[in-house]
Design a protein around this motif. Structure first.
Motif, PDB file in Angstrom:
ATOM      1  N   GLU A 240       0.869  -1.181  -0.023  1.00  0.00           N
ATOM      2  CA  GLU A 240      -0.077   0.011  -0.142  1.00  0.00           C
ATOM      3  C   GLU A 240       0.817   1.319  -0.108  1.00  0.00           C
ATOM      4  O   GLU A 240       0.477   2.347  -0.724  1.00  0.00           O
ATOM      5  CB  GLU A 240      -0.814  -0.036   1.230  1.00  0.00           C
ATOM      6  CG  GLU A 240      -2.024  -0.990   0.991  1.00  0.00           C
ATOM      7  CD  GLU A 240      -2.820  -0.841  -0.169  1.00  0.00           C
ATOM      8  OE1 GLU A 240      -3.364   0.132  -0.417  1.00  0.00           O
ATOM      9  OE2 GLU A 240      -3.106  -2.008  -1.013  1.00  0.00           O
ATOM     10  N   SER A 241       1.938   1.238   0.854  1.00  0.00           N
ATOM     11  CA  SER A 241       2.933   2.216   0.870  1.00  0.00           C
ATOM     12  C   SER A 241       3.704   2.437  -0.618  1.00  0.00           C
ATOM     13  O   SER A 241       3.789   3.700  -0.970  1.00  0.00           O
ATOM     14  CB  SER A 241       3.978   2.021   1.997  1.00  0.00           C
ATOM     15  OG  SER A 241       4.954   2.930   1.933  1.00  0.00           O
ATOM     16  N   VAL A 242       3.913   1.238  -1.325  1.00  0.00           N
ATOM     17  CA  VAL A 242       4.504   1.376  -2.426  1.00  0.00           C
ATOM     18  C   VAL A 242       3.589   2.330  -3.594  1.00  0.00           C
ATOM     19  O   VAL A 242       4.031   3.114  -4.391  1.00  0.00           O
ATOM     20  CB  VAL A 242       5.174   0.420  -2.895  1.00  0.00           C
ATOM     21  CG1 VAL A 242       5.327   0.313  -4.636  1.00  0.00           C
ATOM     22  CG2 VAL A 242       6.328  -0.183  -2.317  1.00  0.00           C
ATOM     23  N   LYS A 243       2.623   1.721  -3.648  1.00  0.00           N
ATOM     24  CA  LYS A 243       1.321   2.107  -4.371  1.00  0.00           C
ATOM     25  C   LYS A 243       1.036   3.670  -4.008  1.00  0.00           C
ATOM     26  O   LYS A 243       1.147   4.525  -4.936  1.00  0.00           O
ATOM     27  CB  LYS A 243      -0.147   1.668  -4.086  1.00  0.00           C
ATOM     28  CG  LYS A 243      -1.138   1.872  -5.107  1.00  0.00           C
ATOM     29  CD  LYS A 243      -2.327   1.095  -4.769  1.00  0.00           C
ATOM     30  CE  LYS A 243      -2.002  -0.217  -4.630  1.00  0.00           C
ATOM     31  NZ  LYS A 243      -3.630  -0.971  -4.543  1.00  0.00           N
ATOM     32  N   LYS A 244       1.089   4.379  -2.798  1.00  0.00           N
ATOM     33  CA  LYS A 244       0.960   5.589  -2.433  1.00  0.00           C
ATOM     34  C   LYS A 244       1.940   6.362  -2.870  1.00  0.00           C
ATOM     35  O   LYS A 244       1.785   7.507  -3.750  1.00  0.00           O
ATOM     36  CB  LYS A 244       0.730   5.819  -0.930  1.00  0.00           C
ATOM     37  CG  LYS A 244       0.664   7.083  -0.396  1.00  0.00           C
ATOM     38  CD  LYS A 244       1.003   7.329   0.969  1.00  0.00           C
ATOM     39  CE  LYS A 244       0.309   6.713   1.874  1.00  0.00           C
ATOM     40  NZ  LYS A 244       0.729   6.811   3.435  1.00  0.00           N
ATOM     41  N   ALA A 245       3.221   5.952  -2.953  1.00  0.00           N
ATOM     42  CA  ALA A 245       4.466   6.675  -3.383  1.00  0.00           C
ATOM     43  C   ALA A 245       4.324   6.901  -4.673  1.00  0.00           C
ATOM     44  O   ALA A 245       4.806   7.926  -5.227  1.00  0.00           O
ATOM     45  CB  ALA A 245       5.861   6.202  -2.837  1.00  0.00           C
ATOM     46  N   SER A 246       4.150   5.770  -5.540  1.00  0.00           N
ATOM     47  CA  SER A 246       4.029   6.023  -6.859  1.00  0.00           C
ATOM     48  C   SER A 246       2.872   6.719  -7.569  1.00  0.00           C
ATOM     49  O   SER A 246       3.160   7.717  -8.337  1.00  0.00           O
ATOM     50  CB  SER A 246       3.705   4.461  -7.676  1.00  0.00           C
ATOM     51  OG  SER A 246       4.843   3.642  -7.276  1.00  0.00           O
ATOM     52  N   ASN A 247       1.827   6.802  -6.820  1.00  0.00           N
ATOM     53  CA  ASN A 247       0.827   7.757  -7.430  1.00  0.00           C
ATOM     54  C   ASN A 247       1.155   9.049  -6.834  1.00  0.00           C
ATOM     55  O   ASN A 247       0.824  10.226  -7.711  1.00  0.00           O
ATOM     56  CB  ASN A 247      -0.449   7.199  -6.548  1.00  0.00           C
ATOM     57  CG  ASN A 247      -1.241   5.978  -7.268  1.00  0.00           C
ATOM     58  OD1 ASN A 247      -0.932   5.445  -8.281  1.00  0.00           O
ATOM     59  ND2 ASN A 247      -1.803   5.089  -6.435  1.00  0.00           N
ATOM     60  N   PHE A 248       1.645   9.549  -5.586  1.00  0.00           N
ATOM     61  CA  PHE A 248       1.942  10.697  -5.417  1.00  0.00           C
ATOM     62  C   PHE A 248       2.816  11.269  -6.510  1.00  0.00           C
ATOM     63  O   PHE A 248       2.843  12.457  -6.672  1.00  0.00           O
ATOM     64  CB  PHE A 248       2.640  10.508  -3.763  1.00  0.00           C
ATOM     65  CG  PHE A 248       3.070  11.963  -3.265  1.00  0.00           C
ATOM     66  CD1 PHE A 248       1.925  12.835  -2.721  1.00  0.00           C
ATOM     67  CD2 PHE A 248       4.205  12.595  -3.303  1.00  0.00           C
ATOM     68  CE1 PHE A 248       2.198  14.133  -2.386  1.00  0.00           C
ATOM     69  CE2 PHE A 248       4.628  13.892  -2.824  1.00  0.00           C
ATOM     70  CZ  PHE A 248       3.760  14.459  -2.440  1.00  0.00           C
ATOM     71  N   ILE A 249       4.005  10.546  -6.547  1.00  0.00           N
ATOM     72  CA  ILE A 249       5.028  11.078  -7.337  1.00  0.00           C
ATOM     73  C   ILE A 249       4.494  11.550  -9.061  1.00  0.00           C
ATOM     74  O   ILE A 249       4.622  12.423  -9.561  1.00  0.00           O
ATOM     75  CB  ILE A 249       6.048  10.026  -7.688  1.00  0.00           C
ATOM     76  CG1 ILE A 249       7.059   9.872  -6.389  1.00  0.00           C
ATOM     77  CG2 ILE A 249       7.102  10.293  -8.915  1.00  0.00           C
ATOM     78  CD1 ILE A 249       7.892   8.797  -6.388  1.00  0.00           C
ATOM     79  N   LYS A 250       3.480  10.377  -9.138  1.00  0.00           N
ATOM     80  CA  LYS A 250       2.876  10.582 -10.703  1.00  0.00           C
ATOM     81  C   LYS A 250       2.113  12.083 -10.666  1.00  0.00           C
ATOM     82  O   LYS A 250       2.270  12.743 -11.649  1.00  0.00           O
ATOM     83  CB  LYS A 250       1.864   9.391 -11.174  1.00  0.00           C
ATOM     84  CG  LYS A 250       1.307   9.776 -12.431  1.00  0.00           C
ATOM     85  CD  LYS A 250       0.260   8.460 -12.616  1.00  0.00           C
ATOM     86  CE  LYS A 250      -0.504   8.561 -13.936  1.00  0.00           C
ATOM     87  NZ  LYS A 250      -1.460   7.594 -14.299  1.00  0.00           N
ATOM     88  N   LYS A 251       1.240  12.330  -9.752  1.00  0.00           N
ATOM     89  CA  LYS A 251       0.567  13.423  -9.433  1.00  0.00           C
ATOM     90  C   LYS A 251       1.547  14.686  -9.609  1.00  0.00           C
ATOM     91  O   LYS A 251       1.242  15.704 -10.115  1.00  0.00           O
ATOM     92  CB  LYS A 251      -0.094  13.448  -8.098  1.00  0.00           C
ATOM     93  CG  LYS A 251      -1.165  14.443  -8.030  1.00  0.00           C
ATOM     94  CD  LYS A 251      -2.135  14.399  -6.736  1.00  0.00           C
ATOM     95  CE  LYS A 251      -2.626  13.068  -6.261  1.00  0.00           C
ATOM     96  NZ  LYS A 251      -2.970  12.919  -5.037  1.00  0.00           N
ATOM     97  N   CYS A 252       2.730  14.617  -8.670  1.00  0.00           N
ATOM     98  CA  CYS A 252       3.602  15.718  -8.846  1.00  0.00           C
ATOM     99  C   CYS A 252       4.159  16.140 -10.131  1.00  0.00           C
ATOM    100  O   CYS A 252       4.440  17.040 -10.620  1.00  0.00           O
ATOM    101  CB  CYS A 252       4.717  15.409  -7.530  1.00  0.00           C
ATOM    102  SG  CYS A 252       4.100  15.433  -5.905  1.00  0.00           S
TER     103      CYS A 252
END
Length: 277
Positions: A240-252
């Motif tokens: 879940e953490s890896v998914k969160k980090a990936s989605n956050f970076i994409k948004k940024c």
């Protein structure tokens, strides 16, 4: 005696770049936004990172151990440790001593073995440094290599694409044999997607994919490791953490493209800090 250990803390060992959004300058606000105190150990000081045509640089190797010794005097305890780019054999050895001195059964150590990309080690990374990094990996609970670094750490021939699941599993198991319980191999190209391969001992591996957007920018790896380290301390499930980090970076990245930011300026993560929990 007064205790300084009533709040969760993560020690971040990395360089400090004043401009360009990478390393400590990225980790500190992100970890803080996730309600954990971030305690930096600078390995070197840059005016701006090395992706720019020119920069000021000061090596901090000789000051690292005296700096750390003061933390010993304060009897500081860390719930997590996050290591990033290390510029010499001596720095890697200092970090190994740090992990021995401050490691505990209940803290989480994340090692980001920043060694290379696109199939090759960085120009500054010697064979001797690669050997020292392999030793450092044994201290990690969580390891976050990109595909190149996973290959360098395991003497696996690199290729840019067409990795089968069985091959990624073999790569992750070879890394896990060195010590880490959790591994994410990042930045695996899969057509229009970028994949992260999540491996946990005793669990079924997972491949998490996101659509490829924009061009590679500075600091995204530092954002990724900061989020994963903070989540580990906060008890969030690894995948879940890896998914969160990936989605956050994409948004940024998407927002940085909208703002027409130069690639050297990294990603405008500040716009989304309040979304991190």
């Amino acid at each position: 005696m007064t205790s300084h250990n009533h709040q969760k803390k993560i020690a971040v060992i990395n360089d400090l770049s004043g401009f360009g959004r990478c390393s400590i300058a990225v980790a500190l606000p992100i970890i803080s936004a996730m309600k954990i105190q971030c305690c930096p150990v600078p390995t070197s000081i840059f005016s701006n990172h090395t992706g720019f045509p020119s920069f000021f640089f000061e090596d901090y190797t000789d000051r690292m151990q005296p700096y750390i010794d003061q933390w010993k005097k304060l009897e500081l305890q860390f719930d997590g440790v996050c290591t990033g780019f290390l510029g010499s054999k001596e720095q890697i050895q200092i970090v190994a001593r740090f992990l021995q001195d401050f490691g505990r059964e209940d803290n989480r150590i994340l090692v980001d073995p920043v060694m290379g990309d696109y199939g090759k080690p960085y120009a500054t990374y010697t064979t001797e440094m690669c050997q020292e990094m392999r030793k450092l990996v044994q201290f990690a609970d969580i390891l976050t290599p990109n595909l190149t670094e996973a290959c360098l750490l395991t003497d696996t021939p690199y290729r840019p694409d067409h990795w089968r699941k069985t091959e990624l599993l073999e790569l992750a198991e070879a890394l896990a044999a060195k010590g880490p319980e959790k591994i994410v191999i990042t930045g695996i190209p899969q057509g229009d997607f970028i994949a992260n391969y999540c491996y946990e001992k005793g669990e079924e591996p997972t491949i998490l994919r996101t659509h490829r957007v924009g061009t590679q920018r500075s600091g995204t790896g530092d954002i990724f490791s900061a989020i994963v380290a903070a989540d580990a301390v906060n008890g969030v499930l690894f995948r879940e953490s890896v998914k969160k980090a990936s989605n956050f970076i994409k948004k940024c990245i998407l927002r940085s493209i909208e703002m027409d930011l130069p690639l050297t300026d990294g990603v405008c993560f500040e716009e989304f800090l309040t979304k991190l929990r």
